[in-house]
Design an enzyme around this catalytic site. Structure first.
Site, PDB file in Angstrom:
ATOM      1  N   GLY A   1      45.909  19.979  53.393  1.00  0.00           N
ATOM      2  CA  GLY A   1      45.612  20.459  52.160  1.00  0.00           C
ATOM      3  C   GLY A   1      46.026  21.782  51.910  1.00  0.00           C
ATOM      4  N   ALA A   2      46.373  22.555  52.913  1.00  0.00           N
ATOM      5  CA  ALA A   2      46.896  23.891  52.753  1.00  0.00           C
ATOM      6  C   ALA A   2      48.422  23.610  52.181  1.00  0.00           C
ATOM      7  CB  ALA A   2      46.840  24.863  53.876  1.00  0.00           C
TER       8      ALA A   2
ATOM      9  N   GLY B   1      25.101  50.368  38.111  1.00  0.00           N
ATOM     10  CA  GLY B   1      24.372  49.529  37.382  1.00  0.00           C
ATOM     11  C   GLY B   1      25.284  48.443  36.605  1.00  0.00           C
ATOM     12  N   GLY B   2      24.799  48.012  35.342  1.00  0.00           N
ATOM     13  CA  GLY B   2      25.538  47.367  34.600  1.00  0.00           C
ATOM     14  C   GLY B   2      26.855  47.643  34.071  1.00  0.00           C
TER      15      GLY B   2
END
Ligand code: HXC
Length: 515
Positions: free
Chosen positions: A405-406, A170-171
């Protein structure tokens, strides 16, 4: 002092030290798990633990809890030493109410969080808990909220380390998720937001708790965790190792170790590491190992986005963060997972004054609709952001491919590398030779009697012109072309020259990293 009060003290201490009682401690051992106190003893330097809050008790009055005695309220808290440096620690005790978190259990955790932040020292959480203490309702939830807030405030100020040694559901998973490092113990550590039963009801999927949230799932599939240990003992020893690389807080330097490994130790085998054939892979770990002090590489997130390697190491006893494309996996392309892995690691290093060394061999971003629709633009931008934002010393070595871009993204000079080196095998260009030839010479290829032969010739021509480090070096984007065998010496000297580097950024409330 008369004897009775002291007797009472020792009696009360003994009750707290007995935790949930022999039967529950036995059950814990049968599950392959140590108790909270055994874990703390294994984690810290011998006999350095100072417990605080041992007498804290819950004050719940509902669902029978009013009659339940919960030693230490199910969490052991305090401080001690690791390699002689102070750390704060909390260890949830599954033998007491399943380590569940109620109001006072949470208050104890908050207390050590506050003290660690004030003292400027790491905090380590050993998690083993059934989650929010159901009988305490909203007081338990409030306790989590207060912990998350403190995790966030401490982020980037003191190292926060989590070991998942039991359930975390859960949280409750979000405090660990806000920390810098998550180590999970295989088979006993499990993290998930909603468990198998809820999933079965809502989506109809059948999945076991281990498949869903075990160490293998959270490392290989989700990238939530960083390391999977075989046992409690191994997990705790990794916390100790990790702390050898990081400072106690963001105002300090990482610890310096006296290493007997010459900085100019050459490794001529690196001259043959990059194969002649540009499409053949090799293992970049060999380049990392040769560059770092012997046996100092501590890889993180191995098993997740293995096309990129990240980890901590040392050069001349100083900590460094290493980022490297791995040509053996997906040819070293950058994809969504590699981008988030890289960006978080570089930001961690920058927060804690750890210089970053980047080894580049990537043909570019991974093409495909899955990547585009998955948001490679948004996630890839994190890489640019993390490198450009970082003010720690940054040294880049281009081993082979650095396209498009890399090339920029992998800590190019343009993005902020302080010093950029290249091996003679480096190829720095807008794109690979075949793609470039297809575009620039499109008409010539289309009208040729033998288009393939022309394409090949043009590709070779482009490769000869651009697929080397010298054009970039001529234009000043590469500071030196180096003998691969001497990479360690060059990087070490570069880092030494940058040791007192100071760099400022414009003042702001905070940046807006693409998330
Ligand atoms: C109170 C709890 C508890 C809980 C376990 N116990 N979880 N008590 N609140 N959340 C108690 C059990 O009653 C039992 O008490 C003892 O701990 C050991 O638990 P067992 O069930 O016997 O152990 P095991 O079979 O190993 O199963 C462990 C478990 C299971 C899988 C964790 O206990 C379980 O499912 N617990 C509930 C998990 C849950 O739903 N938690 C709430 C999650 S939501 P006795 O006296 O018999 O020894 C949440 C919200 C947080 O956490 C939100 C934050 C934002």
């Amino acid at each position: 002092m008369n004897k009775a009060p002291l007797e009472e003290l020792y009696q009360r201490q003994a009750a707290v030290e007995a935790m949930g009682g022999i039967a529950r401690v036995d059950r814990q051992h049968k599950m392959g798990k140590w108790t909270a106190r055994e874990r703390i003893d294994a984690l810290l330097d011998p006999a350095t633990f100072e417990e605080i809050g041992a007498h804290v008790q819950h004050r719940a009055t509902l669902f029978g809890l009013e009659n339940v005695n919960a030693p230490a309220d199910g969490v052991v808290t305090g401080f001690g030493r690791i390699h002689d440096r102070i750390v704060y620690v909390f260890a949830q005790d599954f033998t007491v109410l399943g380590g569940s978190l109620g109001e006072m259990h949470a208050a104890k955790i908050q207390r050590v969080q506050d003290l660690a932040l004030k003292a400027g020292v790491p905090i380590i959480g050993l998690n083993d808990s059934g989650g929010a203490r159901i009988q305490e309702g909203v007081d338990a939830l409030n306790g989590y909220g207060e912990i998350f807030k403190r995790n966030t405030w401490a982020s980037g100020v003191i190292p926060q380390i989590t070991v998942i040694m039991g359930p975390s559901a859960g949280g409750a998973v979000y405090s660990p998720a806000l920390t810098d490092l998550i180590i999970m113990v295989k088979h006993t550590g499990q993290m998930f937001i909603t468990g198998p039963q809820v999933i079965k009801t809502v989506t109809g999927e059948t999945v076991s708790a281990e498949e869903l949230g075990g160490a293998v799932a959270q490392i290989r599939r989700s990238g939530v965790a960083h390391l999977a240990a075989e046992t409690d003992e191994q997990a705790l020893s990794w916390v100790r190792t990790y702390l050898t690389y990081v400072p106690s807080n963001n105002m300090e330097e990482p610890p310096l170790y006296d290493i007997q490994d010459p900085l100019d130790r050459a490794d001529v085998s690196l001259r043959n590491l990059v194969p002649q054939d540009p499409n053949k892979p090799y293992d970049v770990i060999l380049a990392i190992a040769a560059m770092l002090d012997r046996d100092s590489f501590f890889e993180l997130q191995k098993g997740f986005a293995d096309n990129l390697v990240v980890g901590l190491g040392r050069i001349g006893g100083h900590s460094v963060g290493v980022v490297a494309n791995q040509p053996r996996v997906l040819a070293g392309t950058l994809d969504i997972n590699a981008s988030t892995k890289l960006a978080r690691f570089v930001r961690f290093c920058d927060a804690f004054n750890i210089p970053v060394v980047t080894l580049v061999d990537t043909p570019g971003y991974l093409p495909g609709t899955a990547q585009e629709f998955g948001g490679i633009i948004r996630h890839g931008a994190k890489v640019l952001y993390a490198y450009a934002e970082a003010t720690v010393p940054k040294v880049t070595v281009i081993l082979r491919k650095a396209y498009g871009g890399a090339y920029l993204a992998m800590c190019s000079r343009s993005l902020g590398a302080d010093l950029a080196f290249a091996w003679p095998s480096a190829e720095i260009a807008v794109m690979g030779p075949d793609g470039a030839a297809n575009i620039i010479f499109k008409d010539e290829i289309a009208t040729a009697p033998d288009p393939d032969a022309v394409r090949k010739a043009k590709s070779v021509q482009y490769q000869e012109r651009f697929a080397n480090p010298y054009v970039a070096a001529q234009h000043g984007y590469i500071d030196a072309v180096i003998d691969p065998g001497e990479t360690r010496a060059h990087v070490a000297r570069a880092l030494m020259s940058l040791h007192n580097k100071k760099e400022d950024r414009p003042r702001k409330r905070h940046g807006n990293i693409p998330l």
